[in-house]
Design a protein around this motif. Sequence first.
Motif, PDB file in Angstrom:
ATOM      1  N   ARG A  22     137.187  47.760  24.628  1.00 25.37           N
ATOM      2  CA  ARG A  22     136.044  48.662  24.764  1.00 25.37           C
ATOM      3  C   ARG A  22     134.730  48.008  24.343  1.00 25.37           C
ATOM      4  N   PHE A  23     134.791  46.876  23.640  1.00 26.12           N
ATOM      5  CA  PHE A  23     133.573  46.215  23.194  1.00 26.12           C
ATOM      6  C   PHE A  23     132.838  45.569  24.368  1.00 26.12           C
ATOM      7  N   VAL A  24     131.521  45.748  24.407  1.00 23.76           N
ATOM      8  CA  VAL A  24     130.663  45.009  25.329  1.00 23.76           C
ATOM      9  C   VAL A  24     130.240  43.720  24.642  1.00 23.76           C
ATOM     10  N   ILE A  25     130.484  42.597  25.297  1.00 24.03           N
ATOM     11  CA  ILE A  25     130.099  41.290  24.761  1.00 24.03           C
ATOM     12  C   ILE A  25     129.257  40.590  25.822  1.00 24.03           C
ATOM     13  N   ASP A  26     127.943  40.580  25.632  1.00 20.58           N
ATOM     14  CA  ASP A  26     127.028  40.047  26.628  1.00 20.58           C
ATOM     15  C   ASP A  26     126.955  38.525  26.582  1.00 20.58           C
ATOM     16  N   PRO A  27     126.538  37.899  27.688  1.00 16.74           N
ATOM     17  CA  PRO A  27     126.309  36.453  27.655  1.00 16.74           C
ATOM     18  C   PRO A  27     125.282  36.082  26.585  1.00 16.74           C
ATOM     19  N   LEU A  28     125.516  34.986  25.930  1.00 15.88           N
ATOM     20  CA  LEU A  28     124.642  34.425  24.892  1.00 15.88           C
ATOM     21  C   LEU A  28     124.411  35.422  23.756  1.00 15.88           C
ATOM     22  N   SER A  29     125.433  36.189  23.428  1.00 13.33           N
ATOM     23  CA  SER A  29     125.357  37.137  22.312  1.00 13.33           C
ATOM     24  C   SER A  29     126.093  36.574  21.103  1.00 13.33           C
ATOM     25  N   LEU A  30     125.763  37.152  19.961  1.00  9.72           N
ATOM     26  CA  LEU A  30     126.331  36.700  18.686  1.00  9.72           C
ATOM     27  C   LEU A  30     127.110  37.838  18.038  1.00  9.72           C
ATOM     28  N   THR A  31     128.326  37.533  17.626  1.00 15.81           N
ATOM     29  CA  THR A  31     129.164  38.453  16.850  1.00 15.81           C
ATOM     30  C   THR A  31     129.579  37.734  15.581  1.00 15.81           C
ATOM     31  N   ARG A  32     129.525  38.438  14.451  1.00 13.97           N
ATOM     32  CA  ARG A  32     129.835  37.788  13.175  1.00 13.97           C
ATOM     33  C   ARG A  32     130.903  38.568  12.423  1.00 13.97           C
ATOM     34  N   ILE A  33     131.915  37.836  11.985  1.00 12.27           N
ATOM     35  CA  ILE A  33     132.973  38.441  11.177  1.00 12.27           C
ATOM     36  C   ILE A  33     133.257  37.537   9.979  1.00 12.27           C
ATOM     37  N   ASP A  34     133.669  38.156   8.886  1.00  9.95           N
ATOM     38  CA  ASP A  34     134.064  37.436   7.679  1.00  9.95           C
ATOM     39  C   ASP A  34     135.581  37.477   7.540  1.00  9.95           C
ATOM     40  N   ARG A  35     136.146  36.327   7.248  1.00 10.48           N
ATOM     41  CA  ARG A  35     137.556  36.304   6.851  1.00 10.48           C
ATOM     42  C   ARG A  35     137.590  36.389   5.332  1.00 10.48           C
ATOM     43  N   LEU A  36     138.187  37.443   4.819  1.00  8.57           N
ATOM     44  CA  LEU A  36     138.274  37.663   3.381  1.00  8.57           C
ATOM     45  C   LEU A  36     139.595  37.112   2.851  1.00  8.57           C
ATOM     46  N   ASP A  37     139.675  36.996   1.543  1.00 14.20           N
ATOM     47  CA  ASP A  37     140.929  36.513   0.958  1.00 14.20           C
ATOM     48  C   ASP A  37     142.085  37.469   1.253  1.00 14.20           C
ATOM     49  N   GLY A  38     141.751  38.759   1.467  1.00 19.77           N
ATOM     50  CA  GLY A  38     142.812  39.721   1.736  1.00 19.77           C
ATOM     51  C   GLY A  38     142.637  40.502   3.014  1.00 19.77           C
ATOM     52  N   GLY A  39     141.879  39.982   3.959  1.00 20.84           N
ATOM     53  CA  GLY A  39     141.663  40.712   5.203  1.00 20.84           C
ATOM     54  C   GLY A  39     140.430  40.224   5.945  1.00 20.84           C
ATOM     55  N   TRP A  40     139.716  41.145   6.594  1.00 22.21           N
ATOM     56  CA  TRP A  40     138.573  40.796   7.428  1.00 22.21           C
ATOM     57  C   TRP A  40     137.459  41.822   7.230  1.00 22.21           C
ATOM     58  N   ARG A  41     136.244  41.433   7.642  1.00 21.15           N
ATOM     59  CA  ARG A  41     135.108  42.344   7.654  1.00 21.15           C
ATOM     60  C   ARG A  41     134.228  41.991   8.845  1.00 21.15           C
ATOM     61  N   VAL A  42     133.756  42.999   9.568  1.00 18.86           N
ATOM     62  CA  VAL A  42     132.875  42.787  10.716  1.00 18.86           C
ATOM     63  C   VAL A  42     131.437  42.975  10.254  1.00 18.86           C
ATOM     64  N   ARG A  43     130.595  41.951  10.465  1.00 15.48           N
ATOM     65  CA  ARG A  43     129.189  42.018  10.075  1.00 15.48           C
ATOM     66  C   ARG A  43     128.318  42.557  11.209  1.00 15.48           C
ATOM     67  N   SER A  44     128.528  42.073  12.413  1.00 13.01           N
ATOM     68  CA  SER A  44     127.723  42.519  13.554  1.00 13.01           C
ATOM     69  C   SER A  44     128.466  42.179  14.828  1.00 13.01           C
ATOM     70  N   VAL A  45     128.133  42.924  15.899  1.00 14.25           N
ATOM     71  CA  VAL A  45     128.774  42.739  17.203  1.00 14.25           C
ATOM     72  C   VAL A  45     127.707  42.713  18.287  1.00 14.25           C
ATOM     73  N   ASN A  46     127.763  41.704  19.141  1.00 13.83           N
ATOM     74  CA  ASN A  46     126.952  41.658  20.373  1.00 13.83           C
ATOM     75  C   ASN A  46     125.443  41.686  20.098  1.00 13.83           C
ATOM     76  N   GLU A  47     124.983  40.904  19.114  1.00 15.62           N
ATOM     77  CA  GLU A  47     123.544  40.706  18.942  1.00 15.62           C
ATOM     78  C   GLU A  47     123.028  39.887  20.122  1.00 15.62           C
ATOM     79  N   THR A  48     121.957  40.332  20.745  1.00 12.86           N
ATOM     80  CA  THR A  48     121.385  39.603  21.877  1.00 12.86           C
ATOM     81  C   THR A  48     119.995  39.082  21.524  1.00 12.86           C
ATOM     82  N   PHE A  49     119.505  38.133  22.302  1.00 14.92           N
ATOM     83  CA  PHE A  49     118.302  37.392  21.944  1.00 14.92           C
ATOM     84  C   PHE A  49     117.311  37.292  23.080  1.00 14.92           C
ATOM     85  N   ARG A  50     117.393  38.227  24.032  1.00 16.55           N
ATOM     86  CA  ARG A  50     116.466  38.236  25.156  1.00 16.55           C
ATOM     87  C   ARG A  50     115.106  38.744  24.722  1.00 16.55           C
TER      88      ARG A  50
END
Length: 203
Positions: free
Chosen positions: A175-203
């Motif tokens: 269901r996620f929209v992931i545009d060309p030249l977009s930025l998504t950031r996630i952290d890998r934690l010692d006990g799991g994961w965290r999502v910082r941002s999804v599909n940042e665009t720079f146009r």
Amino acid sequence: MWRRRFDDGEAGETGVSTILWLIRHAAVDGPPGTIWPADAPADLGDHASFDRLRARLPKNANAYASPAQRTIATAKALQLDPALAPEFSEQDFGAWTGKRHDDLAATGGQAYAQFWKDPARSTPPGGESFADQIVRVRRGLELIESDTAILVVHSGTVRAALCIALDSAPETALRFVIDPLSLTRIDRLDGGWRVRSVNETFR
């Protein structure tokens, strides 16, 4: 309690082992709606967007890219020198690669129609399912050991990484929209994961 400061100037909290910067390649220079082969070229003409994205990236981070021409070209345009990681390749659509979805809908018969009843788990002829891609991407992420890594990859690869980070069902990640030249950031934690941002665009 803060452990270390990352190259982008943001503080890393205790328990964060890796910050992943996931970039989808630039748009492909060709007709839309096509299932692109690995040698499809990227359109690198939007210099302003490249400049803005480049300014957001951490310095001296390890970089990785899928072996496709469009991801390698995008990484080079961002002044990165990536290691090539086939684990981060786009989903393999097998016999449908290089064809347009409109044409497949008209001529693909029952196999194409059946695929869209469960697009997360169905397998194109001679290819792999999105669920298979998630397994492959997980294997690639496990190989990254650095504090910060930049991955220049595909929309399917980013969705697979989000599926892993969110521990979600494959169909949910589609269901996620992931545009060309977009930025998504996630952290890998010692006990799991965290999502910082999804599909940042720079146009």
